[in-house]
Scaffold this motif. Structure first.
Motif, PDB file in Angstrom:
ATOM      1  N   GLN A  36      35.361  -0.985 -24.438  1.00  0.00           N
ATOM      2  CA  GLN A  36      34.168  -1.751 -24.617  1.00  0.00           C
ATOM      3  C   GLN A  36      34.341  -3.109 -25.535  1.00  0.00           C
ATOM      4  O   GLN A  36      33.733  -4.040 -25.158  1.00  0.00           O
ATOM      5  N   GLY A  72      33.073  -5.480 -23.018  1.00  0.00           N
ATOM      6  CA  GLY A  72      31.831  -5.667 -23.456  1.00  0.00           C
ATOM      7  C   GLY A  72      31.117  -4.324 -22.751  1.00  0.00           C
ATOM      8  O   GLY A  72      29.743  -4.249 -22.909  1.00  0.00           O
ATOM      9  N   PHE A  73      31.847  -3.755 -21.957  1.00  0.00           N
ATOM     10  CA  PHE A  73      31.246  -2.542 -21.380  1.00  0.00           C
ATOM     11  C   PHE A  73      32.367  -1.397 -21.084  1.00  0.00           C
ATOM     12  O   PHE A  73      33.708  -2.033 -21.259  1.00  0.00           O
ATOM     13  N   CYS A  75      24.389   6.625 -16.481  1.00  0.00           N
ATOM     14  CA  CYS A  75      24.968   5.117 -15.854  1.00  0.00           C
ATOM     15  C   CYS A  75      23.923   4.635 -15.208  1.00  0.00           C
ATOM     16  O   CYS A  75      23.078   4.807 -15.113  1.00  0.00           O
ATOM     17  N   PRO A  92      24.243   3.818 -21.070  1.00  0.00           N
ATOM     18  CA  PRO A  92      24.205   2.801 -20.110  1.00  0.00           C
ATOM     19  C   PRO A  92      23.469   1.335 -21.138  1.00  0.00           C
ATOM     20  O   PRO A  92      23.723   0.301 -21.010  1.00  0.00           O
ATOM     21  N   GLU A  93      22.495   1.744 -21.877  1.00  0.00           N
ATOM     22  CA  GLU A  93      21.738   0.881 -22.537  1.00  0.00           C
ATOM     23  C   GLU A  93      22.673   0.509 -23.688  1.00  0.00           C
ATOM     24  O   GLU A  93      22.453  -1.030 -24.143  1.00  0.00           O
ATOM     25  N   GLY A 130      25.917  -0.026 -22.978  1.00  0.00           N
ATOM     26  CA  GLY A 130      27.130  -0.720 -22.366  1.00  0.00           C
ATOM     27  C   GLY A 130      28.263   0.371 -22.147  1.00  0.00           C
ATOM     28  O   GLY A 130      29.066  -0.091 -21.524  1.00  0.00           O
ATOM     29  N   HIS A 157      28.799   3.473 -19.614  1.00  0.00           N
ATOM     30  CA  HIS A 157      28.490   4.156 -18.625  1.00  0.00           C
ATOM     31  C   HIS A 157      29.194   5.595 -18.489  1.00  0.00           C
ATOM     32  O   HIS A 157      30.608   5.326 -18.717  1.00  0.00           O
ATOM     33  N   LYS A 161      27.376  -7.602 -15.347  1.00  0.00           N
ATOM     34  CA  LYS A 161      27.859  -8.554 -16.584  1.00  0.00           C
ATOM     35  C   LYS A 161      26.398  -9.327 -16.929  1.00  0.00           C
ATOM     36  O   LYS A 161      25.762 -10.155 -16.044  1.00  0.00           O
TER      37      LYS A 161
END
Length: 262
Positions: A133, A137-138, A172, A209-210, A212, A214, A262
């Motif tokens: 992450q 970023g995720f 997710c 998921p909120e 980042g 999943h 993204k």
């Protein structure tokens, strides 16, 4: 024996493999009934099935058997499926409901296994998700599982080939869930979304998921890629090649869906 193996990749996907290990410490092997030592409930050949499919993926793999301790159960031992037959943090029975222990582990032994096996696996998994992450970023945790296609103690009838679990859509982004379901529904394999298997503790715990991260679980019927669901659990080249093509499409769909988020 290292209880967990982490193979780092540079992509956004982390493959969790909590049930493919077969290591039994000598004292655990000695405490098991003889039939249980066959480890029939292992997620057989999962590393081989997924080898090379998700380019750049990180792999976190438990090397110990789920009979030592189940890395896909909550550390407090709470049931993931209240009211349904299932197996626990340290299973007392196998998938056919047969008691597996000559000498069952006491609370102190379970606590020791938590520290020696369960915690290192999740420390590694959490660490790799955090690393991935930080780069992308995720992160997407894809939890790899398999099970016999007919197991009356756990479910009625024959299990679909591909069983997608997203904790009823909460683990997710819906775009990822829909992308995976679409590939599976349009393949030659039977599939279901959030059926008998909605995702284990790993999926439910890490899927945020909120924030980042999943998570999605894929439970595959072993009849879809093994020659037989009995020992020696030989992988079928013909079946596995067909299944790997579909799983490659699943990873392509996940990568595309992640890119669009993204």
């Amino acid at each position: 024996m290292n209880p967990v193996e982490a193979i780092r990749g540079d992509g956004p996907i982390v493959l969790g493999q909590p049930h493919s290990g077969i290591f039994l410490p000598d004292e655990v092997r000695a405490a098991l009934k003889a039939p249980a030592r066959q480890l029939l409930d292992t997620d057989w050949r999962i590393p081989e099935l997924y080898d090379g499919l998700a380019e750049g993926a990180t792999i976190v793999r438990a090397n110990f058997s789920r009979y030592v301790i189940d890395a896909n159960r909550p550390p407090d031992g709470a049931s993931l499926y209240p009211g349904q037959n299932t197996t626990g943090l340290v299973p007392s029975s196998d998938f056919d409901g047969r008691y597996i222990w000559e000498t069952s582990p006491d609370e102190a032994e379970i606590a020791r296994r938590l520290e020696q096996f369960h915690r290192p696996y999740h420390d590694a998994l959490a660490g790799e998700l955090e690393r991935v992450q930080s780069v992308h970023g995720f992160a997407l945790l894809y939890d790899c599982h398999s099970i016999r296609s007919t197991t009356p103690y756990l479910f009625e009838g024959t299990l679909p080939d591909l069983n997608i679990g997203t904790n009823s859509g909460s683990s997710c982004a819906s775009e990822i869930e829909q992308a995976v379901a679409h590939v599976c529904e349009n393949s030659a394999f039977t599939s279901v979304l959030n059926g008998r298997f909605k995702g284990g503790w790993t999926t439910r715990h890490y899927g945020q998921p909120e924030a980042g991260i999943h998570a999605i679980q894929m439970e595959i019927a072993q009849s879809a890629y093994l020659e037989s669901e009995l020992p020696p659990f030989t992988i079928s080249q013909e079946k596995s090649e067909k299944l790997r093509l579909v799983l490659a499409e699943v990873f392509d769909a996940i990568t595309k869906a992640l890119g669009e988020l993204k």
